[in-house]
Design a protein around this motif. Structure first.
Motif, PDB file in Angstrom:
ATOM      1  N   VAL A 163       0.697  -1.298   0.014  1.00  0.00           N
ATOM      2  CA  VAL A 163      -0.113  -0.199  -0.126  1.00  0.00           C
ATOM      3  C   VAL A 163       0.886   1.395   0.030  1.00  0.00           C
ATOM      4  N   VAL A 164       0.762   2.324  -0.932  1.00  0.00           N
ATOM      5  CA  VAL A 164       1.343   3.365  -1.087  1.00  0.00           C
ATOM      6  C   VAL A 164       0.706   4.625  -0.120  1.00  0.00           C
ATOM      7  N   LEU A 165       1.557   5.066   0.813  1.00  0.00           N
ATOM      8  CA  LEU A 165       0.938   6.061   1.562  1.00  0.00           C
ATOM      9  C   LEU A 165       1.030   7.276   1.098  1.00  0.00           C
ATOM     10  N   ASP A 166      -0.107   8.020   1.435  1.00  0.00           N
ATOM     11  CA  ASP A 166      -0.064   9.505   0.580  1.00  0.00           C
ATOM     12  C   ASP A 166       0.571  10.326   1.819  1.00  0.00           C
ATOM     13  N   ILE A 167       1.823  10.625   1.610  1.00  0.00           N
ATOM     14  CA  ILE A 167       2.624  11.255   2.688  1.00  0.00           C
ATOM     15  C   ILE A 167       2.265  12.446   2.958  1.00  0.00           C
ATOM     16  N   GLU A 168       1.860  13.477   1.889  1.00  0.00           N
ATOM     17  CA  GLU A 168       1.514  14.916   1.960  1.00  0.00           C
ATOM     18  C   GLU A 168       0.234  15.091   3.091  1.00  0.00           C
ATOM     19  N   ARG A 169      -0.635  14.021   2.720  1.00  0.00           N
ATOM     20  CA  ARG A 169      -2.059  14.190   3.434  1.00  0.00           C
ATOM     21  C   ARG A 169      -1.594  13.748   5.020  1.00  0.00           C
ATOM     22  N   PHE A 170      -0.818  12.759   5.185  1.00  0.00           N
ATOM     23  CA  PHE A 170      -0.767  12.339   6.432  1.00  0.00           C
ATOM     24  C   PHE A 170       0.278  13.479   7.269  1.00  0.00           C
ATOM     25  N   ALA A 171       1.237  14.197   6.533  1.00  0.00           N
ATOM     26  CA  ALA A 171       1.879  15.112   6.989  1.00  0.00           C
ATOM     27  C   ALA A 171       1.200  16.365   7.403  1.00  0.00           C
ATOM     28  N   LYS A 172       0.160  16.862   6.411  1.00  0.00           N
ATOM     29  CA  LYS A 172      -0.653  17.839   6.909  1.00  0.00           C
ATOM     30  C   LYS A 172      -1.384  17.501   8.242  1.00  0.00           C
ATOM     31  N   ALA A 173      -2.109  16.279   8.345  1.00  0.00           N
ATOM     32  CA  ALA A 173      -2.770  15.819   9.521  1.00  0.00           C
ATOM     33  C   ALA A 173      -1.998  16.095  10.677  1.00  0.00           C
ATOM     34  N   ALA A 174      -0.771  15.472  10.567  1.00  0.00           N
ATOM     35  CA  ALA A 174       0.170  15.637  11.766  1.00  0.00           C
ATOM     36  C   ALA A 174       0.566  17.044  12.156  1.00  0.00           C
ATOM     37  N   HIS A 175       0.801  17.806  11.156  1.00  0.00           N
ATOM     38  CA  HIS A 175       1.382  19.301  11.397  1.00  0.00           C
ATOM     39  C   HIS A 175       0.063  20.024  12.170  1.00  0.00           C
ATOM     40  N   ALA A 176      -1.173  19.931  11.547  1.00  0.00           N
ATOM     41  CA  ALA A 176      -2.205  20.647  11.894  1.00  0.00           C
ATOM     42  C   ALA A 176      -2.357  20.090  13.661  1.00  0.00           C
ATOM     43  N   HIS A 177      -1.842  18.966  13.974  1.00  0.00           N
ATOM     44  CA  HIS A 177      -2.043  18.737  15.480  1.00  0.00           C
ATOM     45  C   HIS A 177      -0.785  19.009  16.307  1.00  0.00           C
ATOM     46  N   GLY A 178       0.265  19.680  15.483  1.00  0.00           N
ATOM     47  CA  GLY A 178       1.514  20.008  16.132  1.00  0.00           C
ATOM     48  C   GLY A 178       2.465  19.117  16.326  1.00  0.00           C
ATOM     49  N   VAL A 179       2.361  17.911  15.552  1.00  0.00           N
ATOM     50  CA  VAL A 179       3.326  16.715  15.751  1.00  0.00           C
ATOM     51  C   VAL A 179       3.948  16.184  14.574  1.00  0.00           C
ATOM     52  N   PRO A 180       5.167  15.541  14.641  1.00  0.00           N
ATOM     53  CA  PRO A 180       5.804  15.131  13.452  1.00  0.00           C
ATOM     54  C   PRO A 180       5.388  13.663  12.862  1.00  0.00           C
ATOM     55  N   LEU A 181       5.643  14.031  11.446  1.00  0.00           N
ATOM     56  CA  LEU A 181       5.325  12.564  10.801  1.00  0.00           C
ATOM     57  C   LEU A 181       6.606  11.830  10.563  1.00  0.00           C
ATOM     58  N   ILE A 182       6.678  10.504  11.155  1.00  0.00           N
ATOM     59  CA  ILE A 182       7.676   9.610  11.083  1.00  0.00           C
ATOM     60  C   ILE A 182       7.353   8.688   9.878  1.00  0.00           C
ATOM     61  N   ILE A 183       8.400   8.418   8.881  1.00  0.00           N
ATOM     62  CA  ILE A 183       8.044   7.658   7.799  1.00  0.00           C
ATOM     63  C   ILE A 183       9.079   6.644   7.737  1.00  0.00           C
ATOM     64  N   ASP A 184       8.730   5.145   7.627  1.00  0.00           N
ATOM     65  CA  ASP A 184       9.649   4.279   7.297  1.00  0.00           C
ATOM     66  C   ASP A 184       9.797   4.090   5.846  1.00  0.00           C
ATOM     67  N   ASN A 185      11.038   4.363   5.439  1.00  0.00           N
ATOM     68  CA  ASN A 185      11.077   4.501   3.967  1.00  0.00           C
ATOM     69  C   ASN A 185      11.973   3.220   3.385  1.00  0.00           C
ATOM     70  N   THR A 186      12.063   2.275   4.069  1.00  0.00           N
ATOM     71  CA  THR A 186      12.848   1.047   3.688  1.00  0.00           C
ATOM     72  C   THR A 186      12.624   0.541   2.321  1.00  0.00           C
ATOM     73  N   PHE A 187      11.319   0.322   2.074  1.00  0.00           N
ATOM     74  CA  PHE A 187      11.100  -0.329   0.449  1.00  0.00           C
ATOM     75  C   PHE A 187      11.382   0.634  -0.687  1.00  0.00           C
ATOM     76  N   ALA A 188      11.143   1.918  -0.294  1.00  0.00           N
ATOM     77  CA  ALA A 188      11.226   2.904  -1.576  1.00  0.00           C
ATOM     78  C   ALA A 188      12.724   3.233  -1.667  1.00  0.00           C
ATOM     79  N   THR A 189      13.346   3.494  -0.587  1.00  0.00           N
ATOM     80  CA  THR A 189      14.718   4.008  -0.392  1.00  0.00           C
ATOM     81  C   THR A 189      14.813   5.354  -0.991  1.00  0.00           C
ATOM     82  N   PRO A 190      15.743   6.169  -0.455  1.00  0.00           N
ATOM     83  CA  PRO A 190      15.775   7.557  -0.915  1.00  0.00           C
ATOM     84  C   PRO A 190      16.103   7.556  -2.478  1.00  0.00           C
ATOM     85  N   ILE A 191      16.607   6.556  -3.014  1.00  0.00           N
ATOM     86  CA  ILE A 191      16.671   6.679  -4.785  1.00  0.00           C
ATOM     87  C   ILE A 191      15.432   6.890  -5.151  1.00  0.00           C
TER      88      ILE A 191
END
Ligand SMILES: *Cc1c(COP(=O)(O)O)cnc(C)c1O
Length: 429
Positions: A163-191
């Motif tokens: 399942v691909v996460l909608d990172i932007e949507r989850f980041a917005k929700a986290a930031h609206a509540h003043g907390v950080p979004l932590i992402i496990d980027n193992t499968f995609a890798t920074p490449i």
């Protein structure tokens, strides 16, 4: 440190370590538990975090630090720390900002080991998790937050549901509540994906997978984007924003700023107390993997797409999910976040369910049955009877793991050889 303008391929080779005149060309393996000083006064400054330097490898080691700096450069972060496993990285990433009585919102489609860690072990420590379907409505996501929520957690591409996460949507929700979004980027890798570019604040990795890439060493990494303003939400993060009595009254967010507070606290406090460092030798091996990561990832994706297209049309295949296929429900999200390719892992079911899956797997010759994923060798696993064994049927469904799901991790062998192997094993059903 590395030149920030370099392309990611150059960073894979050059970032994190720049030898000076006459120094080793390769990152040296500093296989030493401790470091020598001429006076106790000098060493004392290190203990007070007044000077930077090495004194004991449980806290920091130069080999590990060079490799962590390379991963920070690849992700576009400001600081990073290696851990002895991906599990340790997941745990530290949350425990660094949460304690008993706190709460975290997590995507439900996460790695089985992470789910156990959150749902069972960290619950015993008094930290509560609410799991949300990554495809939930905005209202459902909003309803998951509580006054004591301290972080949001998810995986770029979930292992094994893909399942691909909608990172932007989850980041917005986290930031609206003043907390950080932590992402496990193992499968995609920074490449293939750099979550910081989409609003994530902390990235973690199981380096055991593509980053190492050769089945050599279990390891993990935590990277900080340096963007989250802890002091702006000081009431939520007392560990970073009030004096640490166990460290001579240092206030991490004041002393080290947004760029350094989170990783310095994780090093000075969590590593000191819990000690989950990789051996310098393992960090050296991880660096070898990182050097070729940008060459391997495109081949993984190319081979996986070839196998996925073959499986998609096959009469014995019940369903398939590969985010690189147009038919995948996650194709659009994958195109947005990973336009150059997703990963080499495919999830599919064979007609005839669990028994047929077992027959299929036992007839594979090139692809090996292994509790592993995301490395050079093609391998295959039945999560419901292995990695996800501890989950109830209900939890399996929530994690996106149907009982017939076969996880095929496509390696970097010749793609036609892999297709031929899969083809002959399907014939055996
Ligand atoms: C394997 C894995 C982990 C756990 O990492 P280990 O190195 O095995 O401890 C965490 N997250 C994801 C996505 C993984 O695939």
């Amino acid at each position: 440190m590395s030149n920030q303008n370099w392309n990611i391929e150059t960073k894979c080779i050059q970032a994190g370590y720049t030898p000076k005149n006459g120094e080793p060309r390769m990152i040296p393996i500093i296989q030493s538990t401790t470091f020598k000083y001429d006076s106790s006064a000098e060493m004392g400054k290190l203990f007070d975090l007044e000077a930077s330097g090495y004194f004991y490898t449980r806290l920091q080691n130069p080999t590990n630090d060079h490799v962590a700096a390379k991963i920070a450069a690849l992700e576009g972060g400001t600081a990073a720390m290696l851990t002895s496993s991906g599990q340790a990285a997941s745990f530290f990433s949350i425990f660094n900002i949460c304690s008993a009585g706190d709460h975290v919102v997590s995507s439900s489609t996460i790695y089985g080991g992470t789910f156990n860690l959150f749902h069972v072990t960290m619950k015993k420590m008094g930290i509560d998790f609410t799991f949300v379907d990554p495809g939930c409505s905005d209202e459902e996501l909003e309803a998951a937050f509580r006054p004591n929520t301290k972080a949001v957690f998810g995986e770029t591409i979930a292992n094994p549901a893909l399942v691909v996460l909608d990172i932007e949507r989850f980041a917005k929700a986290a930031h609206a509540h003043g907390v950080p979004l932590i992402i496990d980027n193992t499968f995609a890798t920074p490449i293939n994906c750099r979550p910081f570019e989409w609003g994530a604040d902390i990235v973690i990795h199981s380096t055991t997978k593509y980053m190492d890439g050769h089945d050599c060493g279990v390891g993990g990494c935590i990277v900080d984007s340096g963007k989250f303003d802890w002091m702006a939400h000081a009431d939520k993060f007392p560990g970073l924003c009030t004096p640490d009595e166990s460290y001579h009254g240092i206030t991490y967010a004041e002393r080290f700023g947004k760029e350094g507070a989170y990783i310095t606290k994780a090093t000075a406090q969590l590593m000191r107390d819990l000690g989950s460092i990789p051996a310098p030798m393992n960090a050296f091996l991880l660096n070898l993997g990182l050097e070729s990561l940008h060459v391997r990832m495109p081949r993984h994706c190319e081979n996986a797409l070839k196998v996925a297209r073959f499986l998609e049309g096959h009469e014995k295949v019940a369903w398939i999910n590969y985010p690189g296929l147009e038919s995948s429900p996650y194709y659009d999200l994958a195109q947005k976040y990973m336009p150059n390719g997703t990963c080499g892992v495919i999830a599919f079911g064979v007609k005839g369910g669990r028994a047929a899956a077992e027959t299929f797997m036992s007839h594979l010759k090139l692809a090996m049955i292994a509790t592993h994923v995301a490395d050079a060798h093609t391998c295959v696993l039945h999560p419901a009877s292995s990695t996800h064994r501890q989950l109830t049927d209900e939890e399996l469904v929530a994690a996106g793991v149907s009982p017939d799901l076969v996880r095929l991790s496509v390696g970097i062998e010749n793609g036609d050889d892999i297709v031929a192997d899969v083809a002959q094993a399907l014939e055996s059903i």
